[in-house]
Motif scaffolding. Structure first.
Motif, PDB file in Angstrom:
ATOM      1  N   SER A 148       0.325   2.187  -9.688  1.00 19.95           N
ATOM      2  CA  SER A 148       0.698   0.765  -9.638  1.00 19.95           C
ATOM      3  C   SER A 148       1.846   0.538  -8.671  1.00 19.95           C
ATOM      4  N   VAL A 149       2.843   1.422  -8.713  1.00 19.34           N
ATOM      5  CA  VAL A 149       4.006   1.298  -7.827  1.00 19.34           C
ATOM      6  C   VAL A 149       3.575   1.524  -6.375  1.00 19.34           C
ATOM      7  N   ILE A 150       2.726   2.525  -6.150  1.00 18.27           N
ATOM      8  CA  ILE A 150       2.231   2.815  -4.797  1.00 18.27           C
ATOM      9  C   ILE A 150       1.476   1.602  -4.254  1.00 18.27           C
ATOM     10  N   ALA A 151       0.606   1.027  -5.080  1.00 21.35           N
ATOM     11  CA  ALA A 151      -0.197  -0.123  -4.653  1.00 21.35           C
ATOM     12  C   ALA A 151       0.693  -1.296  -4.252  1.00 21.35           C
ATOM     13  N   ARG A 152       1.686  -1.623  -5.086  1.00 17.27           N
ATOM     14  CA  ARG A 152       2.589  -2.737  -4.762  1.00 17.27           C
ATOM     15  C   ARG A 152       3.363  -2.462  -3.486  1.00 17.27           C
ATOM     16  N   ALA A 153       3.873  -1.254  -3.338  1.00 18.75           N
ATOM     17  CA  ALA A 153       4.697  -0.908  -2.178  1.00 18.75           C
ATOM     18  C   ALA A 153       3.893  -0.951  -0.883  1.00 18.75           C
ATOM     19  N   MET A 154       2.609  -0.575  -0.950  1.00 15.39           N
ATOM     20  CA  MET A 154       1.784  -0.503   0.256  1.00 15.39           C
ATOM     21  C   MET A 154       0.937  -1.759   0.481  1.00 15.39           C
TER      22      MET A 154
END
Length: 180
Positions: A158-164
């Motif tokens: 989830s964090v990776i998706a938001r950041a990218m």
């Protein structure tokens, strides 16, 4: 052996008319399904395809009872051809045991291919028009190495998706593709 196949779309519909036609044609064995044509996992169809042998003929009342599209029809007919099985439709002039039936099938195939080509042309034209108007946007290009680096550093999907700026499902697909 003459083998029949009948299908209705819902459990509430009746196979009787098709069964009468197939019996009148002399079918020695009849397989049937009560399932939508969009479902290619039809048990009666699968059993019939396994049952038929070289020299057999499959008979259906109408093409739409056998296949939901020309693509599906040609896929099934290719499988039958490999097995040496003929195909006959009672209400449409298709009988792969005859030269005329083979010609009719070839013409239908050419028309289907033509329709697919036209559809692809229209799609390309639509995309070109949208690009020219500045409204055609493809999704972000996913940097797989960055996804892997972030995952290895302990970030959750989830964090990776938001950041990218990508979806969480894209993160999972990227991680899955990098494993296998």
């Amino acid at each position: 052996m003459i083998v029949g196949y009948a299908r209705v779309s819902t459990a509430g519909q009746c196979l009787d008319v098709q069964l009468d036609e197939l019996n009148a044609k002399g079918c020695e064995r009849i397989f049937s399904d009560k399932a939508t044509g969009t479902n290619m996992d039809r048990s009666g169809l699968a059993q019939m395809m396994t049952f038929v042998r070289d020299g057999d003929t499959i008979v259906v009342s109408r093409l739409d009872r056998f296949a939901r599209s020309l693509k599906d029809l040609f896929t099934l007919l290719d499988q039958l051809t490999v097995k040496g099985v003929a195909f006959q439709c009672l209400h449409q002039p298709i009988d792969t045991a005859s030269s005329t039936g083979k010609l009719t099938l070839a013409v239908l195939g050419a028309v289907a291919e033509f329709e697919n080509d036209l559809r692809r042309e229209r799609q390309r034209e639509g995309i070109a028009k949208a690009k020219a108007a500045g409204v055609y946007k493809r999704g972000p290009v996913i940097d797989a190495a960055e996804v892997l680096r972030r995952k290895d550093s302990g970030e959750n999907p989830s964090v990776i998706a938001r950041a990218m700026g990508i979806s969480r499902m894209s993160v999972y697909r990227t991680l899955s593709a990098s494993v296998g």
